[in-house]
Scaffold this motif. Structure first.
Motif, PDB file in Angstrom:
ATOM      1  N   GLY A 241     148.797  27.502 132.384  1.00 42.10           N
ATOM      2  CA  GLY A 241     148.233  26.526 133.250  1.00 42.10           C
ATOM      3  C   GLY A 241     149.150  25.629 133.783  1.00 42.10           C
ATOM      4  N   GLU A 242     150.548  25.499 133.154  1.00 40.57           N
ATOM      5  CA  GLU A 242     151.688  24.651 133.852  1.00 40.57           C
ATOM      6  C   GLU A 242     152.061  25.705 135.044  1.00 40.57           C
ATOM      7  OE1 GLU A 242     154.435  24.074 130.692  1.00 40.57           O
ATOM      8  OE2 GLU A 242     153.075  22.847 129.786  1.00 40.57           O
ATOM      9  N   LEU A 243     152.143  27.120 134.928  1.00 39.70           N
ATOM     10  CA  LEU A 243     152.657  27.822 136.070  1.00 39.70           C
ATOM     11  C   LEU A 243     151.552  27.846 137.185  1.00 39.70           C
ATOM     12  CD1 LEU A 243     155.115  29.726 136.531  1.00 39.70           C
ATOM     13  CD2 LEU A 243     153.978  31.771 135.709  1.00 39.70           C
ATOM     14  N   LEU A 244     150.447  27.819 137.015  1.00 43.98           N
ATOM     15  CA  LEU A 244     149.283  27.692 137.928  1.00 43.98           C
ATOM     16  C   LEU A 244     149.316  26.297 138.634  1.00 43.98           C
ATOM     17  CD1 LEU A 244     146.100  28.923 135.960  1.00 43.98           C
ATOM     18  CD2 LEU A 244     146.990  29.758 138.364  1.00 43.98           C
ATOM     19  N   ASP A 245     149.929  25.177 138.023  1.00 42.50           N
ATOM     20  CA  ASP A 245     149.975  24.115 138.653  1.00 42.50           C
ATOM     21  C   ASP A 245     151.065  24.177 139.513  1.00 42.50           C
ATOM     22  OD1 ASP A 245     149.628  21.126 139.021  1.00 42.50           O
ATOM     23  OD2 ASP A 245     151.295  20.745 137.736  1.00 42.50           O
ATOM     24  N   LYS A 246     152.254  24.671 138.981  1.00 45.00           N
ATOM     25  CA  LYS A 246     153.496  24.904 139.983  1.00 45.00           C
ATOM     26  C   LYS A 246     153.101  25.868 141.213  1.00 45.00           C
ATOM     27  CE  LYS A 246     158.265  26.769 139.740  1.00 45.00           C
ATOM     28  NZ  LYS A 246     159.236  27.398 138.770  1.00 45.00           N
ATOM     29  N   ASN A 247     152.305  26.842 140.995  1.00 52.74           N
ATOM     30  CA  ASN A 247     151.970  27.597 141.949  1.00 52.74           C
ATOM     31  C   ASN A 247     151.077  26.793 143.125  1.00 52.74           C
ATOM     32  OD1 ASN A 247     151.495  30.643 142.852  1.00 52.74           O
ATOM     33  ND2 ASN A 247     149.457  29.815 143.174  1.00 52.74           N
ATOM     34  N   TRP A 248     150.147  25.969 142.445  1.00 59.80           N
ATOM     35  CA  TRP A 248     149.223  25.443 143.336  1.00 59.80           C
ATOM     36  C   TRP A 248     149.957  24.227 144.374  1.00 59.80           C
ATOM     37  CZ3 TRP A 248     145.412  24.900 146.311  1.00 59.80           C
ATOM     38  CH2 TRP A 248     144.911  23.613 146.912  1.00 59.80           C
ATOM     39  N   LYS A 249     151.055  23.697 143.892  1.00 60.82           N
ATOM     40  CA  LYS A 249     151.702  22.861 144.773  1.00 60.82           C
ATOM     41  C   LYS A 249     152.541  23.570 145.757  1.00 60.82           C
ATOM     42  CE  LYS A 249     152.524  19.527 140.674  1.00 60.82           C
ATOM     43  NZ  LYS A 249     153.607  19.241 139.700  1.00 60.82           N
ATOM     44  N   LEU A 250     153.021  24.616 145.440  1.00 59.95           N
ATOM     45  CA  LEU A 250     153.373  25.570 146.693  1.00 59.95           C
ATOM     46  C   LEU A 250     152.153  26.011 147.701  1.00 59.95           C
ATOM     47  CD1 LEU A 250     155.938  27.846 144.713  1.00 59.95           C
ATOM     48  CD2 LEU A 250     156.591  25.947 146.504  1.00 59.95           C
ATOM     49  N   LYS A 251     151.299  26.525 147.090  1.00 59.20           N
ATOM     50  CA  LYS A 251     150.354  27.049 147.722  1.00 59.20           C
ATOM     51  C   LYS A 251     149.516  25.976 148.878  1.00 59.20           C
ATOM     52  CE  LYS A 251     145.545  29.342 147.924  1.00 59.20           C
ATOM     53  NZ  LYS A 251     144.465  30.091 146.905  1.00 59.20           N
ATOM     54  N   ARG A 252     149.297  24.845 148.295  1.00 62.20           N
ATOM     55  CA  ARG A 252     148.761  23.911 149.371  1.00 62.20           C
ATOM     56  C   ARG A 252     149.747  23.486 150.635  1.00 62.20           C
ATOM     57  NH1 ARG A 252     150.172  18.714 148.881  1.00 62.20           N
ATOM     58  NH2 ARG A 252     148.144  17.999 149.444  1.00 62.20           N
ATOM     59  N   SER A 253     150.860  23.923 150.433  1.00 62.86           N
ATOM     60  CA  SER A 253     151.907  23.826 151.523  1.00 62.86           C
ATOM     61  C   SER A 253     152.246  25.009 152.419  1.00 62.86           C
ATOM     62  CB  SER A 253     153.223  23.317 151.109  1.00 62.86           C
ATOM     63  OG  SER A 253     153.921  24.254 150.386  1.00 62.86           O
ATOM     64  N   ILE A 254     151.353  26.007 152.107  1.00 66.94           N
ATOM     65  CA  ILE A 254     151.459  27.191 152.976  1.00 66.94           C
ATOM     66  C   ILE A 254     150.911  26.987 154.500  1.00 66.94           C
ATOM     67  CG2 ILE A 254     150.620  29.355 153.120  1.00 66.94           C
ATOM     68  CD1 ILE A 254     150.423  29.881 150.415  1.00 66.94           C
ATOM     69  N   ALA A 255     150.268  26.296 154.784  1.00 62.66           N
ATOM     70  CA  ALA A 255     149.694  26.085 155.920  1.00 62.66           C
ATOM     71  C   ALA A 255     148.598  24.980 155.881  1.00 62.66           C
ATOM     72  CB  ALA A 255     148.992  27.264 156.492  1.00 62.66           C
ATOM     73  N   PRO A 256     148.421  24.403 157.170  1.00 63.08           N
ATOM     74  CA  PRO A 256     147.401  23.307 157.421  1.00 63.08           C
ATOM     75  C   PRO A 256     146.113  23.694 156.962  1.00 63.08           C
ATOM     76  CG  PRO A 256     148.979  23.190 159.321  1.00 63.08           C
ATOM     77  CD  PRO A 256     149.283  24.655 158.621  1.00 63.08           C
ATOM     78  N   GLY A 257     145.460  23.073 156.486  1.00 64.00           N
ATOM     79  CA  GLY A 257     143.877  23.476 156.036  1.00 64.00           C
ATOM     80  C   GLY A 257     143.649  24.222 154.594  1.00 64.00           C
TER      81      GLY A 257
END
Length: 330
Positions: A241-257
């Motif tokens: 779960g903590e790794l998913l949280d880390k992943n999400w913080k990166l994913k949301r910055s991949i591109a606008p939208g």
């Protein structure tokens, strides 16, 4: 009459590394699973008794005199790819809404190709089926899509997909002890935001960022490698779960939208109510959102997220695309 059943997919780690713009330079790695919600497609030859040649029924009904006049892009593309010119009757039913981040478009393409092959008394391998769906979507339809959705839909099950720079890939089973796998399923909380969107529009933004060298996919791919190691050692689920949280913080910055204020608020509220982490599914922007949380926290999270329209029970599928009905009587 042929009826196919094809599962939807849930990607845990590595989403985005399956775009050709990325893996042709860096390779790719995706970890995920299919689950027990399905796309059903029936197809049969249509006798020439009618004023139309082909009848297609999905969210709308099409009656056409030539198959190339069909408006549904995946149906038209598959028929073109396989050179099907005879009349057909085609029906689609889905357990979940389209354009919601669970790979529904590719599940449709894979399932329809399987049905067309079955009408010809052909049995493609799972790899052939995935490869054909990738070709239809990327080359025939010219869509901005990756390759994980087609692979998951064709193969089914919990999988590790390793992608080479030349586009070849290896599909490995993610083998877990039964009790660990059950606990993993029970930690997944899958909710529908009520927002549908066209993933190809968001994917184009992400591909632009990759081509400009502004994407965090190198870190996302590194997290996927770390996830494979954690699963391999049967790590405590809070670590996943903590790794998913880390992943999400990166994913949301991949591109606008990919994210927005509403999604960010849902995510923050879920974490406050006890979720370890999670992610918006697919290319983002809406659709389904997944949280990873201990089961005893699920009701509290649901109460806190009153804006979620529907909560969908989650259980892994291990079958992949298959023909579930075949009547060859003329």
């Amino acid at each position: 009459m042929i009826i196919t059943r094809t599962p939807f997919r849930l990607s845990f780690f590595g989403g985005g590394t399956d775009y050709p713009a990325w893996f042709k330079e860096h390779g790719g790695l995706v970890v995920g699973t299919t689950f027990q919600r399905y796309c059903y497609i029936s197809c049969r030859p249509l006798p020439p008794f009618f004023e139309y040649q082909t009848r297609v029924v999905y969210s709308r009904t099409e009656l056409v005199s030539k198959n190339q006049d069909i408006q549904h892009p995946a149906i038209r593309g598959c028929l073109k790819y396989l050179g099907v010119e005879n009349g057909l009757e085609i029906h689609h039913d889905g357990d979940l809404p389209a354009r919601s981040g669970l790979g529904s478009s590719s599940s449709f393409t894979v399932g329809f190709l399987l049905g067309l092959h079955a009408l010809r008394h052909e049995m493609p391998t799972r790899k052939d089926l995935a490869d054909q769906a990738i070709l239809v979507e990327q080359e025939v339809l010219q869509e901005s899509v990756g390759i994980q959705d087609q692979i998951f839909a064709a193969h089914g099950g919990m999988r590790i997909i390793r992608i080479e720079r030349d586009g070849d890939y290896i599909v490995e089973p993610l083998i877990l002890p039964p009790d660990y796998s059950t606990a993993l399923e029970q930690h997944v909380l899958l909710g529908f935001t009520g927002i549908t969107r066209f993933a190809t529009d968001l994917a184009k933004n992400q591909i632009d960022q990759i081509q400009q060298g502004k994407s965090p996919l190198d870190e996302i791919q590194g997290i996927a490698e770390e996830a494979v190691k954690l699963f391999g050692s049967h790590a405590d689920l809070p670590k996943i779960g903590e790794l998913l949280d880390k992943n999400w913080k990166l994913k949301r910055s991949i591109a606008p939208g990919v994210s927005n204020d509403s999604i960010d608020d849902l995510y923050a509220t879920a974490k406050k109510a006890g979720a370890y982490g999670g992610k918006i599914m697919g290319a983002g922007g809406g659709g389904f959102i997944m949280f990873f949380a201990p089961p005893y926290r699920h009701e509290e999270i649901k109460k806190a997220l009153s804006k979620i329209r529907v909560w969908v029970p989650f259980k892994c599928d291990h079958t992949g695309a298959q023909v579930i009905f075949h009547n060859d009587e003329q």
